[in-house]
Write a protein that holds these residues in place. Structure first.
Motif, short mmCIF file in Angstrom:
data_model
loop_
_atom_site.label_atom_id
_atom_site.label_comp_id
_atom_site.label_asym_id
_atom_site.label_seq_id
_atom_site.Cartn_x
_atom_site.Cartn_y
_atom_site.Cartn_z
N UNK A 222 0.90 -1.19 -0.19
CA UNK A 222 -0.03 -0.06 -0.02
C UNK A 222 0.81 1.46 -0.05
N UNK B 281 -3.29 -7.13 13.26
CA UNK B 281 -3.90 -7.17 12.06
C UNK B 281 -4.00 -8.23 11.21
N UNK C 254 -7.71 -4.29 8.96
CA UNK C 254 -7.27 -2.75 9.40
C UNK C 254 -8.24 -1.83 9.90
N UNK D 129 -3.64 2.76 5.56
CA UNK D 129 -5.18 2.04 5.86
C UNK D 129 -6.11 1.88 4.88
N UNK D 130 -5.64 2.10 3.55
CA UNK D 130 -6.41 2.05 2.50
C UNK D 130 -6.71 0.37 2.07
N UNK E 141 -11.18 7.05 5.22
CA UNK E 141 -9.47 6.69 5.09
C UNK E 141 -9.36 5.25 4.45
N UNK E 142 -10.07 4.19 4.88
CA UNK E 142 -10.08 2.76 4.44
C UNK E 142 -10.25 2.74 3.11
N UNK E 143 -11.59 3.32 2.85
CA UNK E 143 -12.31 3.21 1.33
C UNK E 143 -11.82 4.22 0.44
N UNK E 144 -10.95 5.20 1.02
CA UNK E 144 -10.53 6.38 0.19
C UNK E 144 -11.67 6.92 -0.56
N UNK F 48 -8.42 -5.66 4.87
CA UNK F 48 -8.91 -4.34 5.04
C UNK F 48 -9.88 -4.21 5.93
#
Lengths: 250, 86
Positions: A67, A155, B47, A226-227, B15-18, B44
């Motif tokens: 990432x 994680x 996270x 985080x994406x 943030x996670x999914x942009x 994901x």
């Protein structure tokens, strides 16, 4: 973020060497020291014009490394344009490395990064996320978004629990950790040895490190690690490069 | 508290999914998450849960996260609000 854009423009000035074009990144092989002695060739992405300021970048680990790959390369290009050489070595067992991850330990990675720092003549280091856990000792520089080994492992174990639960198999973190410490474990596709897990879960960023912390609010926007899918953000690359270029200007 | 939790949770999902500015505000309680968004895979989700723990100062146990928890934005918000309730 105004603070970051204000920082980026005056500090990342074109370097005479690179002024006519976008800095080119190239692959280079470096002799990675082995725990038992000797070396083995590993690869690195480099921007090397034999300049005085030379930054070793220790990449983020595992999926976060994917990432963060694009922004890392973008920061290298920006630094190249500002008169700073940079070097992004592969960690043994990850990326283009030819050796198996299951044969590695965090100590091996730290030794490898120490060797890369020496080979490339690094004057400074930038450790990204878990990269700070295996950074070479003694170099000044920065650590961006530092994280503990236990947090990264958590994680990875959660990802496995979520995936297995979809298949009707129940697992727990304590049981996975116990198994991992005894026999090793496959987490999110990464084959980690018992020795790796046993050592990695105890690693925390060194409070006495000479590396200065870069928090996400200094870079602006949502952290790219985080994406859900690898992304890019020119503003964040500008801000990170500006922080480093300004730090090296003094 | 509830509004703050809602706001913070939308920020994490952005943030996670942009998500672009404003897109997170468009999430409704019925908006589908896990199983509806291909990019929200197991890594994901892991996270996302860890970030929720860190930013909202809660602990999520192994047996609490499953497909139902993340089925919609509303189920996730309800869970987090309950966790943060005094």
């Amino acid at each position: 973020m105004a603070r970051c854009s204000a920082l980026s423009k005056p500090s990342v000035r074109p370097d005479p060497v690179m002024a006519s074009s976008t800095p080119v990144l190239a692959w280079s092989e470096w002799p990675c020291p082995l725990p038992g002695g000797g070396t083995r060739g590993e690869s690195a992405l480099v921007c090397d014009h034999s300049r005085r300021k030379r930054l070793l970048i220790i990449p983020a680990l595992f999926e976060e490394g994917n990432r963060m790959r694009r922004i890392t390369a973008e920061v290298m290009r920006r630094l190249g344009g500002a008169g700073i050489d940079s070097f992004l070595p592969e960690l043994p067992g990850l990326g283009e490395s030819t050796v198996a991850l299951r044969a590695q330990t965090p100590g091996d990675w730290q030794l490898a990064m120490q060797g890369a720092a020496g080979h490339f003549g690094a004057t400074h280091a930038l450790a990204i996320r878990g990269g700070a856990l295996v950074a070479p000792r003694g170099l000044p520089g920065w650590r961006y978004g530092m994280v503990s080994g236990a947090s990264l492992l958590k994680m990875l174990m959660r990802a496995r629990i979520v995936a297995m639960r979809e298949g009707g198999i129940e697992e727990t973190q304590p049981a996975l950790l116990a198994t991992g410490r005894e026999k090793g474990l496959a987490l999110a596709g990464y084959q980690l040895s018992a020795d790796f897990i046993d050592e990695f879960v105890t690693l925390v960023p060194d409070p006495a490190s000479p590396l200065a912390d870069i928090a996400q609010d200094m870079v602006g926007g949502g952290a790219l690690w985080l994406r859900a899918e690898p992304g890019e953000d020119e503003g964040q690359a500008d801000a990170l490069a500006a922080i480093i270029a300004m730090g090296l200007a003094t | 508290m509830a509004q703050t939790t809602d706001h913070m949770l939308r920020g994490i999902l952005a943030d996670v999914l942009a998500l672009k500015p404003g897109q997170a505000d468009a999430l409704t309680r019925a908006s589908g998450l896990f199983g509806h968004l291909p990019e929200l895979d197991s890594m994901a989700v892991a996270g996302l849960l860890t970030e929720i723990e860190d930013r909202l100062d809660i602990t999520i146990d192994d047996d609490e996260f499953d497909g139902e928890l993340l089925e919609t934005y509303g189920t996730l918000l309800g869970f987090v609000e309950a966790k943060r309730a005094p």
